[in-house]
Design a protein around this motif. Structure first.
Motif, short mmCIF file in Angstrom:
data_model
loop_
_atom_site.label_atom_id
_atom_site.label_comp_id
_atom_site.label_asym_id
_atom_site.label_seq_id
_atom_site.Cartn_x
_atom_site.Cartn_y
_atom_site.Cartn_z
N UNK A 53 0.83 -1.21 0.00
CA UNK A 53 0.00 0.00 0.00
C UNK A 53 0.86 1.26 0.00
N UNK A 54 2.03 1.21 0.64
CA UNK A 54 2.89 2.39 0.70
C UNK A 54 3.46 2.76 -0.67
N UNK A 55 3.39 1.84 -1.61
CA UNK A 55 3.87 2.12 -2.96
C UNK A 55 2.76 2.54 -3.89
N UNK A 56 1.54 2.68 -3.34
CA UNK A 56 0.38 3.12 -4.13
C UNK A 56 0.06 4.58 -3.79
N UNK A 57 -0.79 5.19 -4.61
CA UNK A 57 -1.25 6.54 -4.28
C UNK A 57 -2.26 6.46 -3.15
N UNK A 58 -2.77 7.60 -2.73
CA UNK A 58 -3.57 7.64 -1.51
C UNK A 58 -4.89 6.87 -1.61
N UNK A 59 -5.44 6.72 -2.81
CA UNK A 59 -6.67 5.92 -2.94
C UNK A 59 -6.39 4.55 -3.55
N UNK A 60 -5.11 4.15 -3.56
CA UNK A 60 -4.65 2.82 -4.00
C UNK A 60 -5.12 2.46 -5.42
N UNK A 61 -5.16 3.44 -6.31
CA UNK A 61 -5.57 3.18 -7.70
C UNK A 61 -4.40 3.19 -8.67
N UNK A 62 -3.22 3.63 -8.21
CA UNK A 62 -2.07 3.72 -9.10
C UNK A 62 -0.79 3.49 -8.32
N UNK A 63 0.18 2.90 -9.02
CA UNK A 63 1.50 2.64 -8.43
C UNK A 63 2.34 3.92 -8.53
N UNK A 64 2.89 4.37 -7.37
CA UNK A 64 3.69 5.61 -7.37
C UNK A 64 5.11 5.37 -6.88
N UNK A 65 5.48 4.15 -6.58
CA UNK A 65 6.85 3.86 -6.14
C UNK A 65 7.16 4.44 -4.78
N UNK A 66 8.28 5.12 -4.68
CA UNK A 66 8.75 5.67 -3.41
C UNK A 66 8.31 7.10 -3.18
N UNK A 67 7.34 7.57 -3.93
CA UNK A 67 6.92 8.97 -3.80
C UNK A 67 6.37 9.26 -2.41
N UNK A 68 5.64 8.33 -1.82
CA UNK A 68 5.09 8.56 -0.48
C UNK A 68 6.20 8.71 0.56
N UNK A 69 7.29 7.96 0.40
CA UNK A 69 8.41 8.07 1.33
C UNK A 69 9.12 9.41 1.16
N UNK A 70 9.22 9.86 -0.08
CA UNK A 70 9.79 11.19 -0.30
C UNK A 70 8.93 12.28 0.28
N UNK A 71 7.60 12.07 0.25
CA UNK A 71 6.68 13.07 0.80
C UNK A 71 6.88 13.25 2.30
N UNK A 72 7.26 12.17 3.00
CA UNK A 72 7.45 12.26 4.45
C UNK A 72 8.51 13.29 4.80
N UNK A 73 9.55 13.38 3.97
CA UNK A 73 10.67 14.26 4.27
C UNK A 73 10.62 15.58 3.49
N UNK A 74 9.49 15.84 2.84
CA UNK A 74 9.32 17.12 2.14
C UNK A 74 8.08 17.88 2.58
N UNK A 75 7.04 17.17 3.01
CA UNK A 75 5.82 17.83 3.46
C UNK A 75 6.06 18.48 4.83
N UNK A 76 5.72 19.75 5.01
CA UNK A 76 6.01 20.43 6.29
C UNK A 76 5.36 19.76 7.49
N UNK A 77 4.11 19.32 7.35
CA UNK A 77 3.42 18.69 8.48
C UNK A 77 4.08 17.37 8.88
#
Length: 308
Positions: A53-77
């Motif tokens: 699931x961590x390799x999918x987009x937020x509604x699990x409809x598309x494969x996004x790879x490591x983008x969610x992990x990159x978001x952890x260290x770029x999103x201010x919140x």
């Protein structure tokens, strides 16, 4: 005439026992199987699926790879949550282990040792949720021109110090939450460290006193080195607890006012915002950070067991 059984003849006559070995092997697997099945169903499979699931987009409809992990260290919140976890990790660990060590040394072999230990260990019997509710009343804030019903603000008002919004003021609110954890877990650290202190031989202490060692020298040169394995275990235990801290933050602030931590942000992303990809990435990150610490703790415990 009776024949004498020689060792060679007995060895030849003894039949092999492969069946008994096979039965023993199957018996072992029979007893281990329930634990293995439970581990697979409730940990291994959910962890693998969470990675997926961590390799999918937020509604699990598309494969996004490591983008969610990159978001952890770029999103201010999300970065704020990671930063707060680091603050918790450093401050709470130092305070719980440090205060536990200091109290254990100070009350060692005094008459009221049992009473002091019992009083400091009582908070361990309280759940994190209950402790959060208790300390919310402690931190209640009222404006300066009104009667202070929060215990801390009422106390500092006696010294004409203006009341503080302990859980809202972003300069101190994380420290205020950490104080709740320290209040609960210092007693645990103290009891474990105190047990290690009892294991220091009296001969070593008496020899140090005869040599003219001061109390401070005895503390740093004798006490701390001899209980170092116990201090290591207690520290690792605190690190594991702090990395997955959630209850206190959830009950007292809900992660608002820049007090969110990784576990709190995981809960929000997954259950409140329905962001399955980001929430799963946070869960995987938290698990990957905790697993090496748990491995070190297990190795330390096994090493101590082999010495004994």
């Amino acid at each position: 005439m009776a024949t004498i059984a020689t060792p060679e003849r007995a060895a030849v006559a003894a039949p092999p026992r492969p069946r008994r070995r096979r039965i023993s092997s199957w018996t072992a697997w029979f007893w281990v199987a329930p634990a293995v099945i439970l581990l697979g169903v409730f940990f291994i499979w959910p962890f693998i699926y969470t990675i997926y699931l961590s390799l999918q987009n937020n509604d699990t409809t598309a494969f996004v790879g490591l983008r969610n992990y990159g978001l952890i260290f770029t999103d201010p919140n999300l970065l704020t949550a990671v930063r707060n976890n680091l603050i918790w990790l450093v401050v709470a660990t130092i305070l719980t282990v440090g205060l536990g060590l200091i109290v254990a040394v100070l009350v060692d072999r005094v008459r009221i040792e049992g009473i002091i230990k019992s009083a400091l260990f009582v908070p361990m019997a309280i759940s994190f949720v209950a402790a959060g509710v208790i300390w919310r009343f402690m931190y209640i804030y009222e404006p300066a021109n009104q009667t202070q019903i929060g215990l801390l603000d009422a106390f500092i008002s006696l010294f004409r110090i203006p009341p503080q919004a302990w859980t809202i003021n972003q300069a101190i609110n994380n420290l205020a939450l950490i104080a709740v954890y320290v209040w609960m877990w210092t007693g645990f650290s103290m009891v474990i460290i105190s047990a290690a202190l009892k294991g220091i031989p009296d001969d070593v202490i008496e020899a140090a006193k005869i040599d003219g060692a001061s109390r401070l020298t005895m503390f740093w040169r004798i006490t701390v080195p001899m209980i170092a394995p116990t201090l290591s275990v207690v520290t690792i235990t605190m690190i594991i607890n702090i990395l997955k801290i959630f209850d206190v933050v959830y009950v007292m602030t809900g992660g608002n006012y820049n007090t969110s931590v990784v576990a709190m942000e995981f809960y929000n992303q997954l259950f409140n915002f329905q962001h399955f990809g980001t929430g799963s990435a946070l869960a995987v990150l938290l698990t990957l950070v905790i697993l090496p610490v748990m491995y070190l703790n297990i190795r330390r415990l096994r090493a101590e067991g082999s010495i004994r």
